[in-house]
Design an enzyme around this catalytic site. Structure first.
Site, PDB file in Angstrom:
ATOM      1  N   HIS A  21       0.867  -1.177   0.000  1.00 34.49           N
ATOM      2  CA  HIS A  21       0.000   0.000   0.000  1.00 34.49           C
ATOM      3  C   HIS A  21       0.905   1.228   0.000  1.00 34.49           C
ATOM      4  O   HIS A  21       1.520   1.553   1.020  1.00 34.49           O
ATOM      5  CB  HIS A  21      -0.917  -0.019   1.217  1.00 34.49           C
ATOM      6  CG  HIS A  21      -2.027   0.974   1.165  1.00 34.49           C
ATOM      7  ND1 HIS A  21      -3.062   0.897   0.265  1.00 34.49           N
ATOM      8  CD2 HIS A  21      -2.276   2.092   1.912  1.00 34.49           C
ATOM      9  CE1 HIS A  21      -3.904   1.899   0.460  1.00 34.49           C
ATOM     10  NE2 HIS A  21      -3.431   2.644   1.440  1.00 34.49           N
ATOM     11  N   LYS A 166      -9.738   6.935  -4.144  1.00 37.93           N
ATOM     12  CA  LYS A 166      -8.761   7.902  -3.658  1.00 37.93           C
ATOM     13  C   LYS A 166      -7.386   7.515  -4.166  1.00 37.93           C
ATOM     14  O   LYS A 166      -7.045   6.331  -4.229  1.00 37.93           O
ATOM     15  CB  LYS A 166      -8.784   7.912  -2.126  1.00 37.93           C
ATOM     16  CG  LYS A 166      -7.808   8.867  -1.464  1.00 37.93           C
ATOM     17  CD  LYS A 166      -8.044   8.848   0.047  1.00 37.93           C
ATOM     18  CE  LYS A 166      -7.142   9.790   0.790  1.00 37.93           C
ATOM     19  NZ  LYS A 166      -7.464   9.849   2.237  1.00 37.93           N
ATOM     20  N   LYS A 168      -3.239   8.456  -3.625  1.00 40.93           N
ATOM     21  CA  LYS A 168      -2.199   9.116  -2.838  1.00 40.93           C
ATOM     22  C   LYS A 168      -1.066   9.505  -3.783  1.00 40.93           C
ATOM     23  O   LYS A 168      -0.484   8.644  -4.450  1.00 40.93           O
ATOM     24  CB  LYS A 168      -1.667   8.177  -1.764  1.00 40.93           C
ATOM     25  CG  LYS A 168      -2.713   7.705  -0.767  1.00 40.93           C
ATOM     26  CD  LYS A 168      -2.784   8.643   0.396  1.00 40.93           C
ATOM     27  CE  LYS A 168      -3.598   8.058   1.529  1.00 40.93           C
ATOM     28  NZ  LYS A 168      -3.606   8.911   2.721  1.00 40.93           N
ATOM     29  N   ASP A 197      -5.157  12.744  -2.665  1.00 40.52           N
ATOM     30  CA  ASP A 197      -4.521  13.101  -1.390  1.00 40.52           C
ATOM     31  C   ASP A 197      -3.035  13.359  -1.640  1.00 40.52           C
ATOM     32  O   ASP A 197      -2.285  12.443  -1.977  1.00 40.52           O
ATOM     33  CB  ASP A 197      -4.697  11.968  -0.378  1.00 40.52           C
ATOM     34  CG  ASP A 197      -4.149  12.323   0.996  1.00 40.52           C
ATOM     35  OD1 ASP A 197      -3.668  13.462   1.176  1.00 40.52           O
ATOM     36  OD2 ASP A 197      -4.209  11.459   1.890  1.00 40.52           O
ATOM     37  N   GLU A 223      -7.090  16.713  -1.216  1.00 36.10           N
ATOM     38  CA  GLU A 223      -6.843  16.567   0.214  1.00 36.10           C
ATOM     39  C   GLU A 223      -5.440  17.039   0.597  1.00 36.10           C
ATOM     40  O   GLU A 223      -4.448  16.608   0.004  1.00 36.10           O
ATOM     41  CB  GLU A 223      -7.028  15.101   0.617  1.00 36.10           C
ATOM     42  CG  GLU A 223      -6.805  14.841   2.087  1.00 36.10           C
ATOM     43  CD  GLU A 223      -7.098  13.398   2.475  1.00 36.10           C
ATOM     44  OE1 GLU A 223      -6.764  13.013   3.614  1.00 36.10           O
ATOM     45  OE2 GLU A 223      -7.661  12.652   1.644  1.00 36.10           O
ATOM     46  N   ASP A 248      -6.870  17.772   6.257  1.00 35.32           N
ATOM     47  CA  ASP A 248      -6.727  16.507   6.970  1.00 35.32           C
ATOM     48  C   ASP A 248      -5.742  16.662   8.119  1.00 35.32           C
ATOM     49  O   ASP A 248      -6.135  16.916   9.256  1.00 35.32           O
ATOM     50  CB  ASP A 248      -6.291  15.400   6.014  1.00 35.32           C
ATOM     51  CG  ASP A 248      -6.107  14.058   6.722  1.00 35.32           C
ATOM     52  OD1 ASP A 248      -6.519  13.930   7.889  1.00 35.32           O
ATOM     53  OD2 ASP A 248      -5.542  13.134   6.115  1.00 35.32           O
ATOM     54  N   LYS A 272     -10.895  12.048  11.867  1.00 29.74           N
ATOM     55  CA  LYS A 272     -10.395  10.730  12.243  1.00 29.74           C
ATOM     56  C   LYS A 272     -10.380  10.644  13.762  1.00 29.74           C
ATOM     57  O   LYS A 272      -9.859  11.541  14.431  1.00 29.74           O
ATOM     58  CB  LYS A 272      -8.988  10.502  11.692  1.00 29.74           C
ATOM     59  CG  LYS A 272      -8.908  10.603  10.176  1.00 29.74           C
ATOM     60  CD  LYS A 272      -7.472  10.511   9.678  1.00 29.74           C
ATOM     61  CE  LYS A 272      -7.417  10.669   8.162  1.00 29.74           C
ATOM     62  NZ  LYS A 272      -6.031  10.667   7.653  1.00 29.74           N
ATOM     63  N   GLU A 326     -13.834   6.755   4.153  1.00 32.20           N
ATOM     64  CA  GLU A 326     -12.796   5.915   3.561  1.00 32.20           C
ATOM     65  C   GLU A 326     -12.513   4.721   4.485  1.00 32.20           C
ATOM     66  O   GLU A 326     -11.374   4.282   4.629  1.00 32.20           O
ATOM     67  CB  GLU A 326     -11.522   6.721   3.314  1.00 32.20           C
ATOM     68  CG  GLU A 326     -10.946   7.391   4.551  1.00 32.20           C
ATOM     69  CD  GLU A 326      -9.683   8.201   4.282  1.00 32.20           C
ATOM     70  OE1 GLU A 326      -9.426   8.554   3.118  1.00 32.20           O
ATOM     71  OE2 GLU A 326      -8.944   8.467   5.251  1.00 32.20           O
TER      72      GLU A 326
END
Length: 372
Positions: A21, A166, A168, A197, A223, A248, A272, A326
């Site tokens: 990831h 999404k 990254k 993001d 983001e 964020d 979060k 998410e």
């Protein structure tokens, strides 16, 4: 006489991921979670989870540090306290322990789970009630390869598992990243939402140049493009673009949310429970956002099922969860540590029914994956 807390147990669990990831600050091959049990003298055991991303790459708390903080500093503050008075416990912990929001979030989750079991109601009921028991969930495309990401997205769309994705970016030069994202958006079509993001990887001038390109290519949400401390820059970008800008890392605490709302630093907040210090603080941030007409996005620290379900319970109470969630992380892991996994169906997560969090730990799986 109200029940008293008699013991707290913690264990670090390392669960492998189904694939590497790739994030801007780390590449994950497993997720390390601190699993918490809070025992009371009425026989009720509450479960919680404290999880971060990539050791110390995301924030100032690591799995090892979280476990130490709970074992050595938080637990003595809990012993013999009224297990039903969560606000009083939070106040006591905050008085003597600065920061450490991830550790505090896991403890609060366990206390809420226990109280829900005690009263035979769900955590969302303790928080006022769920507006919806199903929450939209996106998926992060993070292989780093454009063709692989497109293939993965199309497969998940065909299965009706996700309709929002999404990406990254920030590890490569901006043109390469923007080309990557734009190609995926073009391949999946206008009906599929794409969030980008940037994880603080760009400065303000770079952001102005390349967000303009992303906007032109139909990207739906940006983001945290710049450093989390640059509140004024986030406000300038929010005003400069019509595409929504999401705070964020800049929006962790209640105080952050208030300061950002005053200057319009972001038109969306990623909430979060780990970075806010628990479910109650996450609710307060949503309230500030609602008062300022700022949309909420239910974020994740890639928690396992316990932390994901805790997040889902609080997000289900929001009036302004306009950008979904998410909360996909359990799908990223090769196995689970609960007896009945979460149900993901029709691009949504279904919040488990039952008292407390509505889930039960599988102690055999904990034993299998716990760090030796």
């Amino acid at each position: 006489m109200n029940p008293k807390i008699i013991k707290v147990e913690t264990v670090i669990v390392d669960l492998p991921t189904i694939r590497p990831h790739v994030l801007s600050m780390a590449t994950m091959y497993q997720q390390s979670m601190v699993i918490i049990k809070v025992f009371s003298d009425d026989g009720i055991i509450g479960i919680g989870e404290s999880t971060t991303i990539g050791g110390l790459s995301y924030g100032s708390e690591s799995p090892e540090g979280i476990k130490l903080t709970i074992d050595q500093y938080i637990t003595p503050l809990l012993i013999n306290q009224d297990a039903t008075n969560i606000h009083a416990i939070n106040q006591r912990v905050n008085k003597y322990i600065s920061g450490n929001t991830f550790a505090k979030a896991g403890i609060e989750t366990a206390l809420l789970d226990a109280q829900g079991k005690r009263l035979n109601v769900s955590v969302s009921t303790l928080l006022g009630g769920a507006i919806s028991t199903k929450l939209g969930v996106l998926w992060t495309l993070a292989s780093g390869n454009t063709d692989t990401d497109i293939e993965e997205a199309k497969q998940l769309i065909s299965e009706n598992r996700h309709n929002t994705f999404k990406l990254k970016i920030g590890r490569n030069n901006p043109k390469k990243d923007v080309d990557h994202v734009s190609a995926i958006k073009k391949a999946v079509g206008d009906d599929i939402k794409i969030t980008v993001d940037i994880n603080q990887a760009w400065d303000e001038s770079t952001s102005k140049k390349w967000i303009k390109v992303l906007e032109a290519n139909g990207i739906d949400l940006i983001e945290q493009p710049i450093n989390k401390t640059n509140f004024d820059g986030l406000a300038r970008l929010t005003e400069y673009f019509s595409i929504p800008i999401m705070a964020d890392e800049a929006c962790c605490t209640i105080q952050d949310a208030y300061k950002l709302a005053k200057i319009r630093g972001g038109s969306v907040y990623a909430v979060k429970i780990m970075k806010s210090g628990g479910l109650y603080n996450a609710s307060k941030i949503a309230g500030i956002g609602e008062g300022a007409d700022i949309g909420m996005y239910g974020g994740t620290m890639l928690e396992g099922t316990i932390g994901t379900v805790a997040s889902a319970h609080v997000f289900s109470t929001y009036n302004n969860l306009t950008w979904g969630t998410e909360l996909f992380a359990p799908l990223l892991l090769v196995d689970d540590i609960v007896k009945k996994p979460i149900t993901y169906k029709d691009c949504c997560l279904e919040i488990p029914e039952g008292p407390g969090l509505g889930i039960e730990i599988d102690d055999d799986k904990i034993e299998k994956y716990k760090r030796k």
